[in-house]
Write a protein that holds these residues in place. Structure first.
Motif, short mmCIF file in Angstrom:
data_model
loop_
_atom_site.label_atom_id
_atom_site.label_comp_id
_atom_site.label_asym_id
_atom_site.label_seq_id
_atom_site.Cartn_x
_atom_site.Cartn_y
_atom_site.Cartn_z
N GLY A 164 0.78 -1.24 0.00
CA GLY A 164 0.00 0.00 0.00
C GLY A 164 0.80 1.28 0.00
O GLY A 164 1.74 1.47 -0.78
N ASN A 165 0.45 2.12 0.94
CA ASN A 165 0.92 3.49 0.95
C ASN A 165 2.43 3.64 1.18
O ASN A 165 3.08 4.50 0.59
CB ASN A 165 0.15 4.23 2.06
N GLY A 166 2.98 2.81 2.04
CA GLY A 166 4.43 2.80 2.20
C GLY A 166 4.98 3.78 3.21
O GLY A 166 6.18 4.06 3.20
N SER A 167 4.14 4.27 4.13
CA SER A 167 4.70 5.23 5.10
C SER A 167 5.67 4.54 6.07
O SER A 167 6.65 5.16 6.49
CB SER A 167 3.59 5.96 5.85
N LEU A 188 7.54 1.94 5.22
CA LEU A 188 8.74 1.75 4.40
C LEU A 188 9.57 3.04 4.41
O LEU A 188 10.79 3.01 4.59
CB LEU A 188 8.35 1.39 2.95
N ALA A 207 5.50 -4.58 5.74
CA ALA A 207 5.10 -3.20 6.05
C ALA A 207 3.84 -2.89 5.26
O ALA A 207 3.88 -2.36 4.16
CB ALA A 207 6.23 -2.23 5.70
N GLY A 208 2.70 -3.32 5.83
CA GLY A 208 1.44 -3.15 5.14
C GLY A 208 1.30 -4.13 3.99
O GLY A 208 0.70 -3.81 2.96
N ASN A 265 6.67 -8.12 11.46
CA ASN A 265 5.51 -7.37 10.96
C ASN A 265 5.17 -6.27 11.96
O ASN A 265 5.49 -6.38 13.14
CB ASN A 265 4.31 -8.32 10.82
N ILE A 266 4.52 -5.22 11.46
CA ILE A 266 3.98 -4.23 12.39
C ILE A 266 2.47 -4.24 12.25
O ILE A 266 1.93 -4.28 11.13
CB ILE A 266 4.56 -2.81 12.18
N PRO A 280 -1.29 -2.49 13.69
CA PRO A 280 -1.75 -1.25 14.33
C PRO A 280 -2.69 -1.43 15.53
O PRO A 280 -3.70 -0.76 15.64
CB PRO A 280 -2.45 -0.52 13.18
N LEU A 321 -0.34 5.46 13.53
CA LEU A 321 0.64 5.42 12.44
C LEU A 321 1.90 6.22 12.81
O LEU A 321 3.02 5.81 12.53
CB LEU A 321 0.02 5.95 11.14
N GLU A 327 3.89 4.09 14.87
CA GLU A 327 4.49 3.00 14.08
C GLU A 327 5.80 3.44 13.47
O GLU A 327 6.78 2.69 13.45
CB GLU A 327 3.54 2.57 12.95
#
Ligand code: GRF
Length: 215
Positions: free
Chosen positions: A24-27, A29, A102-103, A122-123, A125, A191, A194
């Motif tokens: 996904g978004n990659g924040s 990463l 990461a997502g 893994n992370i 939320p 987030l 995270e």
């Protein structure tokens, strides 16, 4: 001279190659890349990024950081195992030591888990073991937390095992929930945590577990 060479060899042997799997978004990463670049994660290098989604913004983030990226479509394979075998080949090609999810919105098959046993993180939320497991991802997690009337939530970094969100917990960070928080507000707060927790936990994992065990 030979001592210098040995010293150099030892230093490079300490550097762990990280593969990041995204959808996904990659924040996260982005936070990991920044942490490597600013020395918050030491002795490591993000060697490649793999996405199962072509449109994942995470791929753009990796490309901007000049990290090799791969989009691997599930449709090209007959089974999840074949998909994961392809990924394993890629990871071996880049001498991967550690895999970070990461997502990444796919379940890791046993063949992959075995190949990287205790080396996939893994992370998630939420404060596991609460609000984890099958179907608990994205906004669903935060909505479930709000529905439960909890006064705090947070995020968890854990080892990935066959039990979804059930592997050994490595690190957690919590946030307070205000009475009028929406799921979106809570998601943003979590987030932010995270982005701090994942780099810390990864650095800790590499320095205390991987390097001590010489893995
Ligand atoms: C994060 O909330 C993470 O906890 C979960 O998926 C989300 C990924 O966000 N596993 P991003 O792609 O890193 O922005």
């Amino acid at each position: 001279m030979s001592q210098e060479m040995d010293g150099f060899k030892n230093t490079s042997a300490l550097r762990k190659n990280i593969a990041v799997l995204v959808s996904g978004n990659g924040s996260n990463l982005n936070a990991l890349i920044n942490a490597v670049n600013t020395g918050k994660i030491v002795n490591a290098n993000i060697a490649l990024v793999i996405s199962n989604k072509k449109s994942a913004n995470a791929l753009n983030i990796a490309r901007d950081a000049k990290i090799p990226t791969f989009y691997v479509a599930r449709d090209l394979f007959n089974s999840d195992e074949e998909y994961d075998l392809f990924l394993l080949n890629k990871l071996n090609e880049y001498s991967t030591d550690l895999v970070l999810l990461a997502g990444y919105l796919r379940i890791i098959t046993p063949i992959f888990l075995k190949a990287f046993e205790n080396r996939i993180l893994n992370i998630h939320p939420s404060l596991l073991p609460d609000f984890g497991g099958k179907g608990m991802y994205g906004m669903k997690v935060h909505q479930a937390v709000l529905n439960s009337k909890s006064v705090k939530s947070g995020c968890t970094v854990h080892l990935v095992t066959e039990k979804i969100d059930g592997g050994h917990i490595l690190a957690q960070s919590s946030v307070s929930i205000m009475p009028d928080d929406s799921a979106e507000i809570l998601a943003a707060k979590v987030l932010e945590e995270e982005h701090k927790l994942y780099p810390l936990a990864v650095n800790n994992f590499i320095s205390t577990i991987m390097l001590n065990n010489n893995r």
